[in-house]
Design an enzyme around this catalytic site. Structure first.
Site, PDB file in Angstrom:
ATOM      1  N   MET A   1      29.690  78.725  11.482  1.00 53.02           N
ATOM      2  CA  MET A   1      30.123  79.110  10.159  1.00 53.02           C
ATOM      3  C   MET A   1      31.571  79.544   9.997  1.00 53.02           C
ATOM      4  O   MET A   1      32.623  78.929   9.318  1.00 53.02           O
ATOM      5  CB  MET A   1      29.278  79.918   9.460  1.00 53.02           C
ATOM      6  CG  MET A   1      27.996  79.601   9.244  1.00 53.02           C
ATOM      7  SD  MET A   1      27.599  78.015   8.391  1.00 53.02           S
ATOM      8  CE  MET A   1      28.284  78.670   6.584  1.00 53.02           C
TER       9      MET A   1
ATOM     10  N   ASP B   1      37.946  85.878  17.274  1.00 53.13           N
ATOM     11  CA  ASP B   1      36.695  85.980  17.872  1.00 53.13           C
ATOM     12  C   ASP B   1      36.833  86.821  18.908  1.00 53.13           C
ATOM     13  O   ASP B   1      37.842  87.309  19.154  1.00 53.13           O
ATOM     14  CB  ASP B   1      36.149  84.287  18.384  1.00 53.13           C
ATOM     15  CG  ASP B   1      34.508  84.560  18.449  1.00 53.13           C
ATOM     16  OD1 ASP B   1      34.156  85.266  19.218  1.00 53.13           O
ATOM     17  OD2 ASP B   1      34.033  83.778  17.643  1.00 53.13           O
TER      18      ASP B   1
ATOM     19  N   LYS C   1      27.809  94.414  12.317  1.00 50.89           N
ATOM     20  CA  LYS C   1      28.575  94.132  11.083  1.00 50.89           C
ATOM     21  C   LYS C   1      29.216  95.416  10.501  1.00 50.89           C
ATOM     22  O   LYS C   1      30.647  95.566  10.107  1.00 50.89           O
ATOM     23  CB  LYS C   1      28.096  93.361   9.980  1.00 50.89           C
ATOM     24  CG  LYS C   1      27.709  91.741  10.377  1.00 50.89           C
ATOM     25  CD  LYS C   1      26.869  90.897   9.311  1.00 50.89           C
ATOM     26  CE  LYS C   1      26.071  89.641  10.042  1.00 50.89           C
ATOM     27  NZ  LYS C   1      26.884  88.550   9.841  1.00 50.89           N
TER      28      LYS C   1
ATOM     29  N   SER D   1      23.626  85.748   5.977  1.00 48.10           N
ATOM     30  CA  SER D   1      22.562  85.234   5.183  1.00 48.10           C
ATOM     31  C   SER D   1      21.271  85.901   5.057  1.00 48.10           C
ATOM     32  O   SER D   1      20.458  85.518   4.003  1.00 48.10           O
ATOM     33  CB  SER D   1      22.224  83.943   5.759  1.00 48.10           C
ATOM     34  OG  SER D   1      21.928  83.881   7.257  1.00 48.10           O
TER      35      SER D   1
ATOM     36  N   HIS E   1      28.863  83.812   0.644  1.00 46.69           N
ATOM     37  CA  HIS E   1      27.738  83.199   1.481  1.00 46.69           C
ATOM     38  C   HIS E   1      28.185  81.567   1.249  1.00 46.69           C
ATOM     39  O   HIS E   1      27.490  80.996   0.274  1.00 46.69           O
ATOM     40  CB  HIS E   1      26.312  83.314   0.961  1.00 46.69           C
ATOM     41  CG  HIS E   1      25.334  82.985   1.682  1.00 46.69           C
ATOM     42  ND1 HIS E   1      24.226  82.312   1.260  1.00 46.69           N
ATOM     43  CD2 HIS E   1      25.191  82.772   3.277  1.00 46.69           C
ATOM     44  CE1 HIS E   1      23.360  82.140   2.443  1.00 46.69           C
ATOM     45  NE2 HIS E   1      24.033  82.337   3.552  1.00 46.69           N
TER      46      HIS E   1
ATOM     47  N   ASN F   1      26.102  75.490   5.007  1.00 41.12           N
ATOM     48  CA  ASN F   1      26.217  74.583   6.202  1.00 41.12           C
ATOM     49  C   ASN F   1      25.881  73.222   5.971  1.00 41.12           C
ATOM     50  O   ASN F   1      24.767  72.621   5.622  1.00 41.12           O
ATOM     51  CB  ASN F   1      25.290  75.186   7.359  1.00 41.12           C
ATOM     52  CG  ASN F   1      25.579  74.614   8.586  1.00 41.12           C
ATOM     53  OD1 ASN F   1      26.736  73.737   8.843  1.00 41.12           O
ATOM     54  ND2 ASN F   1      25.013  74.826   9.700  1.00 41.12           N
TER      55      ASN F   1
ATOM     56  N   GLU G   1      27.547  81.214  -2.785  1.00 42.22           N
ATOM     57  CA  GLU G   1      26.876  82.290  -3.377  1.00 42.22           C
ATOM     58  C   GLU G   1      27.727  83.691  -3.194  1.00 42.22           C
ATOM     59  O   GLU G   1      28.136  83.843  -2.124  1.00 42.22           O
ATOM     60  CB  GLU G   1      25.442  82.778  -2.856  1.00 42.22           C
ATOM     61  CG  GLU G   1      24.492  81.633  -3.096  1.00 42.22           C
ATOM     62  CD  GLU G   1      23.257  81.908  -2.395  1.00 42.22           C
ATOM     63  OE1 GLU G   1      22.023  81.471  -2.986  1.00 42.22           O
ATOM     64  OE2 GLU G   1      23.141  82.595  -1.544  1.00 42.22           O
TER      65      GLU G   1
ATOM     66  N   ASN H   1      18.060  80.176  -0.388  1.00 42.04           N
ATOM     67  CA  ASN H   1      17.266  80.254   0.698  1.00 42.04           C
ATOM     68  C   ASN H   1      15.591  80.926   0.236  1.00 42.04           C
ATOM     69  O   ASN H   1      14.888  80.807   0.576  1.00 42.04           O
ATOM     70  CB  ASN H   1      17.575  81.181   1.803  1.00 42.04           C
ATOM     71  CG  ASN H   1      19.033  80.347   2.557  1.00 42.04           C
ATOM     72  OD1 ASN H   1      18.776  79.262   2.328  1.00 42.04           O
ATOM     73  ND2 ASN H   1      19.883  81.236   3.262  1.00 42.04           N
TER      74      ASN H   1
HETATM   75  P1  NAI Z   1      27.451  81.804  15.662  1.00 42.44           P
HETATM   76  O1  NAI Z   1      26.485  82.175  16.481  1.00 42.44           O
HETATM   77  O2  NAI Z   1      27.633  80.214  15.786  1.00 42.44           O
HETATM   78  O3  NAI Z   1      28.645  82.222  15.625  1.00 42.44           O
HETATM   79  C1  NAI Z   1      29.111  83.685  15.643  1.00 42.44           C
HETATM   80  C2  NAI Z   1      30.362  84.029  16.594  1.00 42.44           C
HETATM   81  O4  NAI Z   1      30.949  85.285  16.243  1.00 42.44           O
HETATM   82  C3  NAI Z   1      30.348  83.731  17.866  1.00 42.44           C
HETATM   83  O5  NAI Z   1      31.697  82.666  18.193  1.00 42.44           O
HETATM   84  C4  NAI Z   1      30.639  85.146  18.515  1.00 42.44           C
HETATM   85  O6  NAI Z   1      31.485  84.996  19.661  1.00 42.44           O
HETATM   86  C5  NAI Z   1      31.449  85.813  17.330  1.00 42.44           C
HETATM   87  N1  NAI Z   1      31.324  87.355  17.396  1.00 42.44           N
HETATM   88  C6  NAI Z   1      30.197  87.999  17.762  1.00 42.44           C
HETATM   89  N2  NAI Z   1      30.486  89.246  17.586  1.00 42.44           N
HETATM   90  C7  NAI Z   1      31.920  89.281  17.476  1.00 42.44           C
HETATM   91  C8  NAI Z   1      32.828  90.297  16.977  1.00 42.44           C
HETATM   92  N3  NAI Z   1      32.372  91.738  16.978  1.00 42.44           N
HETATM   93  N4  NAI Z   1      33.977  90.125  16.780  1.00 42.44           N
HETATM   94  C9  NAI Z   1      34.491  88.832  16.766  1.00 42.44           C
HETATM   95  N5  NAI Z   1      33.767  87.682  16.960  1.00 42.44           N
HETATM   96  C10 NAI Z   1      32.321  88.010  17.292  1.00 42.44           C
HETATM   97  O7  NAI Z   1      26.653  82.212  14.387  1.00 42.44           O
HETATM   98  P2  NAI Z   1      26.862  81.398  12.778  1.00 42.44           P
HETATM   99  O8  NAI Z   1      25.679  80.480  12.627  1.00 42.44           O
HETATM  100  O9  NAI Z   1      28.080  80.709  12.596  1.00 42.44           O
HETATM  101  O10 NAI Z   1      26.541  82.533  11.784  1.00 42.44           O
HETATM  102  C11 NAI Z   1      27.589  83.518  11.557  1.00 42.44           C
HETATM  103  C12 NAI Z   1      27.116  84.391  10.224  1.00 42.44           C
HETATM  104  O11 NAI Z   1      27.062  83.233   8.940  1.00 42.44           O
HETATM  105  C13 NAI Z   1      25.884  84.957  10.414  1.00 42.44           C
HETATM  106  O12 NAI Z   1      26.092  86.288   9.784  1.00 42.44           O
HETATM  107  C14 NAI Z   1      24.896  84.017   9.631  1.00 42.44           C
HETATM  108  O13 NAI Z   1      23.858  84.616   9.151  1.00 42.44           O
HETATM  109  C15 NAI Z   1      25.867  83.310   8.679  1.00 42.44           C
HETATM  110  N6  NAI Z   1      25.297  82.015   8.022  1.00 42.44           N
HETATM  111  C16 NAI Z   1      25.025  81.225   8.930  1.00 42.44           C
HETATM  112  C17 NAI Z   1      24.555  79.859   8.372  1.00 42.44           C
HETATM  113  C18 NAI Z   1      24.353  78.799   9.369  1.00 42.44           C
HETATM  114  O14 NAI Z   1      23.709  77.687   9.070  1.00 42.44           O
HETATM  115  N7  NAI Z   1      24.490  78.941  10.770  1.00 42.44           N
HETATM  116  C19 NAI Z   1      24.612  79.719   7.049  1.00 42.44           C
HETATM  117  C20 NAI Z   1      24.953  80.759   6.407  1.00 42.44           C
HETATM  118  C21 NAI Z   1      25.719  81.902   6.651  1.00 42.44           C
END
Ligand code: NAI
Length: 697
Positions: free
Chosen positions: A337, A356, A416, A438, A459, A462, A471, A509
């Site tokens: 995301m 990151d 977070k 989410s 929000h 994807n 949202e 959702n």
């Molecule tokens: P992901 O696992 O693909 O990416 C998370 C990234 O955050 C990773 O690259 C990780 O290295 C990095 N990370 C973790 N802790 C960190 C920190 N303290 N500082 C900097 N970077 C850090 O996760 P994804 O799927 O991108 O989800 C991210 C957020 O978006 C979550 O809160 C999720 O609930 C939300 N979300 C996800 C959706 C999806 O379809 N995957 C849709 C809408 C929201």
């Protein structure tokens, strides 16, 4: 609308022929004749920021054309006095009020008469296109002999009427085919795709594209030359032969059927029909076009699509009074995301720092961004500029400079909270602090901040580049002006913001979950996945619920459901637990409900939809009942915003205008009766929500 047109034909054309009359003061047009005797008609629709063809505009144009007919100038140039573009199309507010197809036909026929008169004027005619030129605007330009367009990315040319459930109705079907041939013209009308200036020139829709400073000169040159209008090549004309048309039409129809259902979207099929049947005669085609579009005007599909179009406008313009323009965005978390949100913001012209834990986590996002920029921007210099705007930043140097900070790290509340505590102390005053969570309630994070009212949820869905909806999540603690600012930011980056209260599953959702769980329950009962998905697609969903669950990831579906089950009345089918425990997480693991090969689900294509009862009702009624629960709880402001959320966030059958529009068209009594029947057969999860009683049928 009809009343305003009445008497139009009775305009006294005698006496309108003098030059003084041609230059008389109109409300919307500014005509003026130059020293060469060329009449320049500038359109500047009163009290509107954008030119549209309303009946008043056309009525005045009729008067101008009458004057032109009786005292022919050397040429006529139709241009826009507005800087943002030429003409955006017909006035939608007028055509949605037509009561029946007879009234619609009368409206259309009058415009046909006018455009036919322009088409057959005895002098050179030209449209000078300085930006968008869409729908009725392009149809007017096609009635002119020549078209000159501004060579600029803001120029968009097309006939997008099918997006509103109709097809071109002001002579455009015949005239575009006459200009560039059916093989080029029909696909443009079937898809509603718009062209940039260069592509339009290449196809022959535009005669000349020039920079702004040369527009008038280019128009003058074409008028002076007075050459015949462009015609398609002999080969292109061959497609219109009486013997060729049926063969080509058959092929086009079979291709179209792969993408659209004629019962849901009749307009593109009608284009092929009228060309096949009447394409041999210009007059016949015009008459058939008018009759066909008059029928489409009053279909449920058209009414629903127009409603969505207007809702989209509402979402785009809602916060126009909010004084907030972001320049620099800082995104934390370069995963699925965060990486895509950062790329999207850079594509929209903003400077973005992407953070990151280590550079190696940012690299894949940069690669994906490059692919997106290449696909969207095409020109190398623009791609390079966009890449320059997207800055990898594992040291978090962008935090203090950013106007908007978006967190998209792993879904873990502790992580977070820790992050936002730090961000709050470092972010500049006035910068938006937003989470993309989410499922974590906003308060769970904001209560740890010094200023709880500052945190909002932004929000995204994807894939970010495809899903228009965002949202904007708020809780009782969130300050209203922060919600407005966050919404204005979404609009700035061409997304559609819907404010939603922070509660489990938020809006989209929450409504999708019971639907997906019902699909799993059907599957548990032995209904094949293919069949469940086919029924949903037949209803109008872009993807079946089983494949959708596999695509989202069964682990994610399970955790969202568990999250919601804590507060809402949801039973999670045992099979979902079993699949996740076995590591069958869906598409990403190669197996979920379906097996996947090279990312594609292996399906039994020959599976027919059997007469198993209630499949559609069981899935759809779960959606509708949850929608009403959300409205009752005030999760979203009103049913229009709810419909917008479901259509732009999930692709819910657009021709049905959203779930609430569908329910109200069906009748709330009918919906409640269906829910009662389902409850008696399948249990209390179908118990009609009390909110139905407050809705008008
Ligand atoms: P992901 O696992 O693909 O990416 C998370 C990234 O955050 C990773 O690259 C990780 O290295 C990095 N990370 C973790 N802790 C960190 C920190 N303290 N500082 C900097 N970077 C850090 O996760 P994804 O799927 O991108 O989800 C991210 C957020 O978006 C979550 O809160 C999720 O609930 C939300 N979300 C996800 C959706 C999806 O379809 N995957 C849709 C809408 C929201």
């Amino acid at each position: 609308m009809y009343r305003r047109w009445a008497g139009w034909r009775n305009v006294d054309r005698e006496g309108l022929g003098t030059m003084a009359e041609k230059q008389k003061i109109y409300l919307n047009w500014k005509p003026g004749t130059d020293e060469e005797g060329i009449l320049w008609c500038y359109l500047d629709v009163a009290d509107k920021s954008t030119n549209v063809l309303s009946s008043t505009v056309l009525e005045e144009l009729e008067q101008i054309i009458s004057a032109v007919e009786s005292d022919l100038p050397k040429g006529v140039v139709i241009a826009s006095a507005k800087e943002n573009g030429f003409i955006a199309g017909a006035n939608i507010d007028e055509f949605i009020t037509t009561k029946d197809s007879d009234e619609a036909l009368a409206y259309i026929t009058r415009i046909h008469d006018l455009f036919n008169r322009i088409d057959s004027l005895g002098c050179a005619t030209l449209s000078l296109i300085n930006g968008f030129c869409l729908g009725g605007g392009l149809e007017l330009a096609l009635a002119c002999r020549y078209r000159v367009a501004l060579d600029d990315p803001k120029t968009r040319i097309g006939l997008p009427e099918v997006m509103l459930g109709i097809h071109p109705g002001f002579g455009g079907t015949m005239r575009l085919i006459r200009l560039i041939g059916a093989v080029q013209a029909i696909p443009l009308m079937l898809t509603g795709r718009t062209l940039d200036a260069r592509k339009a020139k290449k196809l022959g829709v535009i005669d000349k594209i020039v920079p702004e400073r040369q527009m008038q000169r280019a128009a003058l040159n074409l008028i002076r030359k007075n050459a015949p209008r462009r015609t398609p090549s002999t080969l292109q004309r061959l497609a219109n032969h009486d013997l060729v048309r049926p063969l080509l039409a058959k092929y086009m129809r079979s291709e179209l059927r792969k993408k659209a259902n004629i019962h849901h979207y009749p307009a593109p099929f009608a284009i092929i029909d009228l060309w096949e049947q009447k394409g041999g005669s210009e007059k016949g085609m015009l008459k058939a076009e008018a009759e066909s579009v008059a029928k489409l005007f009053i279909t449920e599909t058209s009414r629903s699509l127009v409603r969505l179009f207007k809702l989209q406008d509402r979402l785009k313009s809602k916060n126009s009074d909010v004084d907030f323009k972001a320049k620099h965005i800082h995104v934390i978390g370069a995963g699925v995301m965060g990486g895509d949100i950062a790329a999207w913001c850079a594509l929209q012209g903003l400077t973005v720092t992407l953070q990151d834990r280590e550079p190696k986590f940012i690299a894949p996002a940069m690669k994906r961004a490059h692919k997106l920029f290449k696909r969207k921007l095409k020109q190398t210099r623009l791609v390079t500029a966009a890449m320059d705007r997207l800055i990898p930043d594992h040291k978090a140097l962008g935090v203090e400079k950013a106007d908007v900070i978006i967190e998209a790290i792993v879904e873990n509340a502790e992580a977070k909270i820790g992050l936002f505590k730090e961000l709050e102390s470092r972010a500049k005053e006035g910068a938006i602090l937003a989470t993309n969570t989410s499922s974590i309630p906003l308060n769970e994070i904001s209560q740890h901040l010094k200023n709880a009212e500052r945190l909002t949820g932004i929000h995204f869905f994807n894939p970010v580049a495809k899903m228009q909806l965002v949202e904007v999540i708020h809780s009782a603690q969130t300050g209203e002006h922060w919600v407005d600012k966050a919404s204005a930011f979404c609009q700035q980056i061409s997304r559609l913001p819907v404010p939603v209260v922070s509660s489990p599953g938020f809006l989209v959702n929450r409504i999708l979950t019971p639907y997906l769980l019902e699909a799993v329950a059907l599957w548990e009962e032995g209904v094949p996945a293919e069949q469940i998905d086919k029924v949903a697609k037949k209803f109008g969903m872009p993807m079946g619920p089983v494949e959708l669950a596999d695509t989202v990831g069964l682990d994610i579906c399970l955790s969202v459901s568990q999250n919601m089950a804590a507060t809402l009345n949801i039973t999670i089918p045992e099979k979902l637990h079993q699949l996740v425990d076995a590591g069958h997480l869906g598409k990403k693991s190669g197996r979920g409900f379906y097996q996947y090969e090279k990312g594609k689900a292996k399906k039994d294509k020959n599976m027919t939809i059997s007469s198993l009862p209630d499949i559609e009702d069981r899935m759809v009624m779960r959606i509708l009942n949850e929608c009403v629960a959300c409205l009752d709880e005030g999760i979203v402001e009103d049913k229009d915003l709810l419909d917008a959320g479901m259509v732009f966030g999930t692709g819910f059958a657009p021709f049905r205008g959203g779930p609430m529009n569908y329910a109200l068209n069906k009748g709330t009594g009918d919906v409640v009766q269906t829910l009662n029947d389902l409850e008696s057969k399948y249990g209390e999860r179908f118990c009609a929500h009390k909110g139905w009683q407050q809705l008008d049928s």
